[in-house]
Motif scaffolding. Structure first.
Motif, mmCIF file in Angstrom:
data_model
loop_
_atom_site.group_PDB
_atom_site.id
_atom_site.type_symbol
_atom_site.label_atom_id
_atom_site.label_comp_id
_atom_site.label_asym_id
_atom_site.label_seq_id
_atom_site.Cartn_x
_atom_site.Cartn_y
_atom_site.Cartn_z
ATOM 1 N N LEU A 262 0.815 -1.215 0.000
ATOM 2 C CA LEU A 262 0.000 0.000 0.000
ATOM 3 C C LEU A 262 0.847 1.263 0.000
ATOM 4 O O LEU A 262 1.939 1.310 0.572
ATOM 5 N N ASP A 263 0.294 2.308 -0.616
ATOM 6 C CA ASP A 263 0.869 3.646 -0.469
ATOM 7 C C ASP A 263 0.386 4.289 0.827
ATOM 8 O O ASP A 263 1.132 5.035 1.472
ATOM 9 N N VAL A 264 -0.856 4.023 1.189
ATOM 10 C CA VAL A 264 -1.448 4.559 2.421
ATOM 11 C C VAL A 264 -2.383 3.499 2.991
ATOM 12 O O VAL A 264 -3.172 2.894 2.265
ATOM 13 N N ALA A 265 -2.284 3.284 4.291
ATOM 14 C CA ALA A 265 -3.197 2.388 4.999
ATOM 15 C C ALA A 265 -4.208 3.215 5.779
ATOM 16 O O ALA A 265 -3.852 4.225 6.405
ATOM 17 N N ASN A 290 6.235 0.718 8.403
ATOM 18 C CA ASN A 290 6.550 2.090 8.000
ATOM 19 C C ASN A 290 5.680 2.571 6.838
ATOM 20 O O ASN A 290 6.098 3.374 6.004
ATOM 21 N N VAL A 291 4.440 2.071 6.786
ATOM 22 C CA VAL A 291 3.495 2.511 5.761
ATOM 23 C C VAL A 291 2.743 3.735 6.278
ATOM 24 O O VAL A 291 2.264 3.729 7.420
ATOM 25 N N PRO A 292 2.616 4.802 5.493
ATOM 26 C CA PRO A 292 1.845 5.967 5.937
ATOM 27 C C PRO A 292 0.410 5.591 6.283
ATOM 28 O O PRO A 292 -0.230 4.819 5.567
ATOM 29 N N ASP A 310 -0.422 14.755 11.195
ATOM 30 C CA ASP A 310 -0.269 14.343 9.800
ATOM 31 C C ASP A 310 -1.050 13.069 9.492
ATOM 32 O O ASP A 310 -1.326 12.785 8.326
ATOM 33 N N HIS A 311 -1.387 12.301 10.528
ATOM 34 C CA HIS A 311 -2.030 11.004 10.316
ATOM 35 C C HIS A 311 -3.459 10.938 10.842
ATOM 36 O O HIS A 311 -4.097 9.905 10.714
ATOM 37 N N LEU A 312 -3.968 12.011 11.416
ATOM 38 C CA LEU A 312 -5.227 11.943 12.149
ATOM 39 C C LEU A 312 -6.292 12.846 11.540
ATOM 40 O O LEU A 312 -6.011 13.988 11.149
ATOM 41 N N ARG A 331 4.484 10.338 0.197
ATOM 42 C CA ARG A 331 5.508 9.893 1.150
ATOM 43 C C ARG A 331 5.809 8.413 0.893
ATOM 44 O O ARG A 331 4.945 7.563 1.092
ATOM 45 N N PRO A 332 7.017 8.089 0.483
ATOM 46 C CA PRO A 332 7.317 6.679 0.208
ATOM 47 C C PRO A 332 7.261 5.819 1.462
ATOM 48 O O PRO A 332 6.850 4.666 1.413
ATOM 49 N N ARG A 333 7.663 6.368 2.580
ATOM 50 C CA ARG A 333 7.630 5.650 3.849
ATOM 51 C C ARG A 333 7.330 6.643 4.970
ATOM 52 O O ARG A 333 7.581 7.842 4.842
#
Length: 359
Positions: A262-265, A290-292, A310-312, A331-333
């Protein structure tokens, strides 16, 4: 120490004999690896025969209430405990097993610990007598541990004389680690060049998954190459959405490949009596890879992500969720800092047991 753990056989729909995983398996195995004698009593209601098997230096004994009947079931558990003569009995995985651990512990004069990873009272809100037994078990246990501070605070209100509820967080199993994204996509037959968002959690009206589909629809309107990868058996309305890819049910060995593809989970939890105390294992797994991640901002999830904005996204905010998906695509990681492991958590649990044993 001689440690007897009591758990349901299939927490989170995974048979611990056939598919060992999570805190139920790894804490027991890690304690055994450090020289403690460990047995686990597994309880089921699937008309299975009683059995015994040794995995990871731990004896796993299974009893089934439908096969034995309630009276013989409880007598078999008592017999196993009497033969083992544990120093500690640990109730895990469900409201019933906190009560059973407390019951057997009182009969044997053993110390009792109770470990909770969810707000179990939310499972059966109508069963008030069982809730009272659970709260009594929490009150009288020598040690209570919880998967996070919000749940610990809830359980603390039931404790006797203010004995603290300790936090033993969730962790990813060892197989979840960063892997090559394109290699993982090839293994699963996923498109190599598309942007892939993924959701691997449960579905339900009260969980917020309708918001997830709405957010994906909004994001895809801006990025037509975007696709949403779903595993398991999503509902028909999800599968009907353009841009959805469904892998079906994957083996346990394939799940690290799916996360890393995945690129984003996406992690979706709800502001309910369950969600306010839920610490998703899938979030631990994505972070270990380390998946975004883009996640709904319940207090437990925010705590797991150290409050990183950034994640919420606020629960129910489909537009905000879509915006965050698109921002994280580049973001790759993701870097989440050092991740806790079951080895670390079992050492903490061992320290608590040893310290209380000396008092």
């Amino acid at each position: 120490m001689r440690l007897l753990l009591i758990s349901k056989r299939s927490p989170q729909q995974r048979d611990l004999i056939e598919r060992p995983y999570g805190r139920f398996h790894h804490i027991a195995a890690e304690l055994a690896s450090r020289g403690h004698e460990v047995q686990v009593l597994l309880c089921s209601h699937r008309s299975l025969p009683s059995s015994r098997i040794r995995i990871a230096n731990v004896d796993w004994l299974s009893s089934d209430v439908r096969t034995l009947g309630i009276g013989s079931f409880l007598r078999e558990l008592n017999q196993y405990a009497a033969e083992f003569e544990p120093d500690w009995i640990v109730g895990m995985s469900d409201i019933y097993y906190g009560w059973i651990a407390s019951r057997i512990g009182r009969a044997m004069g053993a110390r009792v610990a109770i470990d909770a990873y969810d707000n179990y009272e939310a499972y059966m809100p109508w069963n008030l007598p069982l809730h009272l037994l659970w709260r009594r078990s929490i009150r009288t246990a020598d040690l209570v541990t919880a998967a996070g501070p919000q749940l610990a605070q809830r359980l603390q209100s039931h404790r006797r004389d203010g004995h603290p509820v300790e936090v033993i967080p969730m962790a990813a199993d060892p197989e979840f680690r960063p892997l090559d994204k394109q290699a993982c996509r090839r293994v699963l037959g996923l498109p190599a060049e598309r942007h892939l968002i993924g959701y691997v959690g449960s579905w339900g009206r009260n969980r917020g998954t309708a918001m997830l589909i709405d957010a994906f629809r909004r994001a895809r309107a801006l990025r037509p190459d975007l696709q949403l990868v779903l595993s398991g058996k999503p509902p028909p309305e999800a599968l009907a959405e353009p841009g959805i890819l469904c892998t079906g049910y994957l083996s346990d060995a394939q799940m690290p490949n799916l996360i890393n593809a995945l690129d984003v989970a996406c992690v979706v939890t709800a502001d309910t009596s369950f969600g306010r105390y839920s610490y998703p294992a899938k979030l631990c797994e994505a972070m270990a890879c380390n998946v975004p991640v883009v996640a709904t901002n319940t207090e437990p999830v925010s705590w797991m992500l150290a409050g990183d904005a950034d994640h919420l996204v606020h629960h129910g905010d489909a537009a905000g969720f879509a915006e965050r998906m698109l921002d994280l695509l580049d973001r790759p990681r993701a870097e989440y800092g050092p991740r806790p492991t079951w080895n670390m958590h079992s050492k903490q649990f061992e320290h608590l047991l040893i310290t209380l044993s000396r008092q």
